[in-house]
Write a protein that holds these residues in place. Structure first.
Motif, mmCIF file in Angstrom:
data_model
loop_
_atom_site.group_PDB
_atom_site.id
_atom_site.type_symbol
_atom_site.label_atom_id
_atom_site.label_comp_id
_atom_site.label_asym_id
_atom_site.label_seq_id
_atom_site.Cartn_x
_atom_site.Cartn_y
_atom_site.Cartn_z
ATOM 1 N N VAL A 1 0.630 -1.095 0.118
ATOM 2 C CA VAL A 1 -0.101 -0.083 0.189
ATOM 3 C C VAL A 1 0.859 1.206 0.066
ATOM 4 C CG1 VAL A 1 -1.615 1.326 1.492
ATOM 5 C CG2 VAL A 1 -1.922 -1.160 0.985
ATOM 6 N N PRO B 1 -7.751 5.536 -2.638
ATOM 7 C CA PRO B 1 -6.763 4.709 -1.673
ATOM 8 C C PRO B 1 -6.110 5.752 -0.747
ATOM 9 C CG PRO B 1 -6.479 3.970 -4.319
ATOM 10 C CD PRO B 1 -7.362 5.365 -3.941
ATOM 11 N N LEU C 1 -4.973 -1.040 -4.933
ATOM 12 C CA LEU C 1 -4.674 -0.755 -3.562
ATOM 13 C C LEU C 1 -6.057 -0.669 -2.494
ATOM 14 C CD1 LEU C 1 -2.585 2.404 -4.247
ATOM 15 C CD2 LEU C 1 -1.879 0.347 -3.092
ATOM 16 N N GLU D 1 -6.749 -2.564 0.867
ATOM 17 C CA GLU D 1 -7.145 -1.795 1.876
ATOM 18 C C GLU D 1 -8.370 -2.093 2.699
ATOM 19 O OE1 GLU D 1 -4.865 2.634 1.230
ATOM 20 O OE2 GLU D 1 -6.924 1.872 -0.070
#
Length: 542
Positions: free
Chosen positions: A201, A238, A516, A520
């Motif tokens: 990330v 993100p 991403l 997440e």
């Protein structure tokens, strides 16, 4: 000392002996204190000298006899390679999300100087086109005239978000606290994330930040390059999911504060607040929804009053643009398909989760009716493109439909239709190799994550092997497929091949953003519904 001679005394041989000398010492005249000092000071001096010598020898020789400490590797191996993760306790740090140590260790091509911004998003030149700085109408929250209620989609001033028909009496929670602090760490650890996924990330955010244009927006590098508001919205999400906002925080260092600030400013400038086009960021409803989601999320995370009218205006336009059958088409007021509906529902969900933006019940109920039209199976567990298309299990459209049910129809993990739908998704799990279909995986990962249980562990970490380890899950697959070679693409993901929707239309930028967001998923949204009260406990522990 004094000396005194006395009378000579004869010696044994008769010769006179030498005069005896009697010495009288003055020692008796010394005090007790003086005698004590004369007795002990020399010993103290000698002892001090010995200690100084020993310390000097230790300093001189000890380092050469101790092996230098080896640097500690902070990146964990994935569970695809080994069962135990000895550094798993690192995930309990205050915020292991964007570890500053990880960022500082990034190669030069992926690093950014620390970004700061003096103030929150500015209203300069934002809002009504060419509006004077003193024109307060540019900041007024837009409403709808009475005539607007005759349109297919409507917006009211009251509404209850969870107004659907399929609920399982779960607890509704604000999901944004999961993006920072102890709650984020707990969700990351318990949801199956690890330090390697968080490093991915961090690398991906660094790459995204380098692609931001000077005007604050982003641009797709393939396909729909003209849809800059959509590219900007997709790129911002993100950062927001990682807890990065445009406002400073006393609890968290914002590494991308200026990045987020400029991106939101770009979207606000594209969103007029008054007139016939109030709230319209784009005439394309796909783009409208994708750009609206970050406006609503950023407002929900910061409660910035400057953002509120823009977020509400954009949501109003979405609601007003709903088609007659409850869907959304490419243009305002037209019927559309399940795919477009998916993005509108995500925008409506983000608005309602902010707690301060208004979403009308009637819009939600009409969207639920559309889902009924495109659903298949006795339990409505699969979804097609439109009401005339065949619904199939384990597809991207089925994942979209299930996520919409979760957000606007109260379908939790114990709902029969959700259970059947997840079972269908589990028959189309992640596979090794290059990214295939991030549109499907983005939606399906959220649905299975909210479903929890063994299905989620299998989806995230992979099927359990005979030795007890798991291999082939979404997490490790995404981490391993990320570009890790130093260069212009470091931290990004290659666009999906084989005609995938995201890769074809959004290129490397869109593919990276979706990857991403998928990594997440652990903390981006707290679950609305739990099989138990775990989510409530997480919030209480925060």
């Amino acid at each position: 000392m004094s000396e005194k001679n006395t009378t000579a005394v004869p010696s044994a041989n008769g010769k006179p002996a030498a005069a005896a000398v009697i010495r009288r010492l003055d020692a008796a005249e010394e005090s007790a204190q003086e005698r004590l000092i004369k007795k002990h000071v020399p010993a103290w001096v000698v002892s001090g000298a010995v200690h100084v010598t020993v310390i000097a020898l230790m300093i001189l020789f000890l380092p050469s006899r101790v092996a230098p400490a080896k640097p500690v590797e902070k990146v964990l191996a994935t569970t695809a390679d080994k069962t135990d993760e000895p550094d798993d306790e690192n995930l309990t740090n205050t915020d292991p999300g964007i570890d500053p140590n990880i960022e500082s260790a990034l190669p030069d091509s992926a690093r950014l100087d620390k970004q700061t911004v003096d103030a929150a998003v500015s209203t300069d030149n934002v809002g009504q086109p060419n509006a004077a700085d003193t024109d307060t109408t540019a900041l007024a929250v837009p409403g709808l005239n009475a005539s607007d209620f005759s349109a297919p989609g409507v917006t009211g001033d009251t509404g209850s978000f969870m107004s659907g028909t399929g609920g399982n009496k779960g607890d509704s929670l604000n999901t944004f606290p999961g993006r920072s602090g102890a709650t984020k760490s707990k969700l990351l650890r318990e949801g199956g994330g690890n330090a390697e996924s968080e490093r991915a990330v961090a690398l991906g955010l660094a790459w995204l930040a380098t692609k931001q244009k000077s005007d604050g927006g982003w641009e797709y590098d393939m396909g729909k390059k003209e849809h800059r508001a959509a590219a900007t919205g997709m790129a911002l999400l993100p950062f927001l999911a990682a807890g990065e906002t445009h406002k400073p925080s006393k609890d968290k260092e914002m590494k991308y504060q200026k990045t987020v600030n400029d991106g939101l400013g770009y979207l606000m400038k594209a969103c007029p607040l008054v007139g016939a086009s109030a709230g319209r960021i784009s005439e394309n409803m796909y783009e409208q929804a994708i750009a609206t989601v970050p406006l609503c999320e950023a407002f929900g995370m910061t409660k910035d009053p400057v953002l509120k009218p823009y977020a509400q205006a954009a949501i109003n336009y979405i609601q007003k643009s709903q088609g007659p059958n409850g869907s959304w088409g490419y243009g305002s007021g037209t019927n559309g398909d399940t795919s477009i509906v998916g993005w509108q529902v995500q925008a409506l969900a983000a608005a309602k989760l902010s707690k301060d933006l208004v979403v009308d019940d009637r819009v939600v109920k009409k969207a639920v009716k559309f889902l009924d039209l495109v659903a298949g199976g006795s339990r409505k567990s699969m979804y097609g493109y439109s009401e005339t298309a065949t619904a199939k299990p384990g597809t991207g459209l089925t994942a979209v439909g299930l996520l919409c049910r979760y957000y606007i129809d109260g379908w939790g993990p114990n709902q029969p239709g959700m259970n059947d739908g997840v079972a269908g998704l589990m028959k189309n799990p992640p596979t090794a190799g290059p990214v295939r279909d991030m549109y499907y995986y983005y939606y399906a990962t959220q649905v299975v994550h909210f479903s929890e249980g063994e299905d989620w562990k299998t989806w995230n970490e992979g099927p359990k092997q005979e030795d007890g380890t798991r291999k082939g899950g979404m997490r490790d697959w995404l981490v391993k497929s990320q570009q890790r070679k130093d260069g212009a693409n470091l931290g990004s993901w290659d666009p999906e091949g084989g005609g995938g929707w995201i890769g074809t239309n959004c290129g490397r930028l869109g593919t990276t953003a979706m990857c991403l967001l998928t990594l997440e998923v652990y903390y981006r949204h707290l679950p609305l519904y739990k099989r138990d009260n775990g989510a409530v406990k997480i919030l209480e522990d925060k």
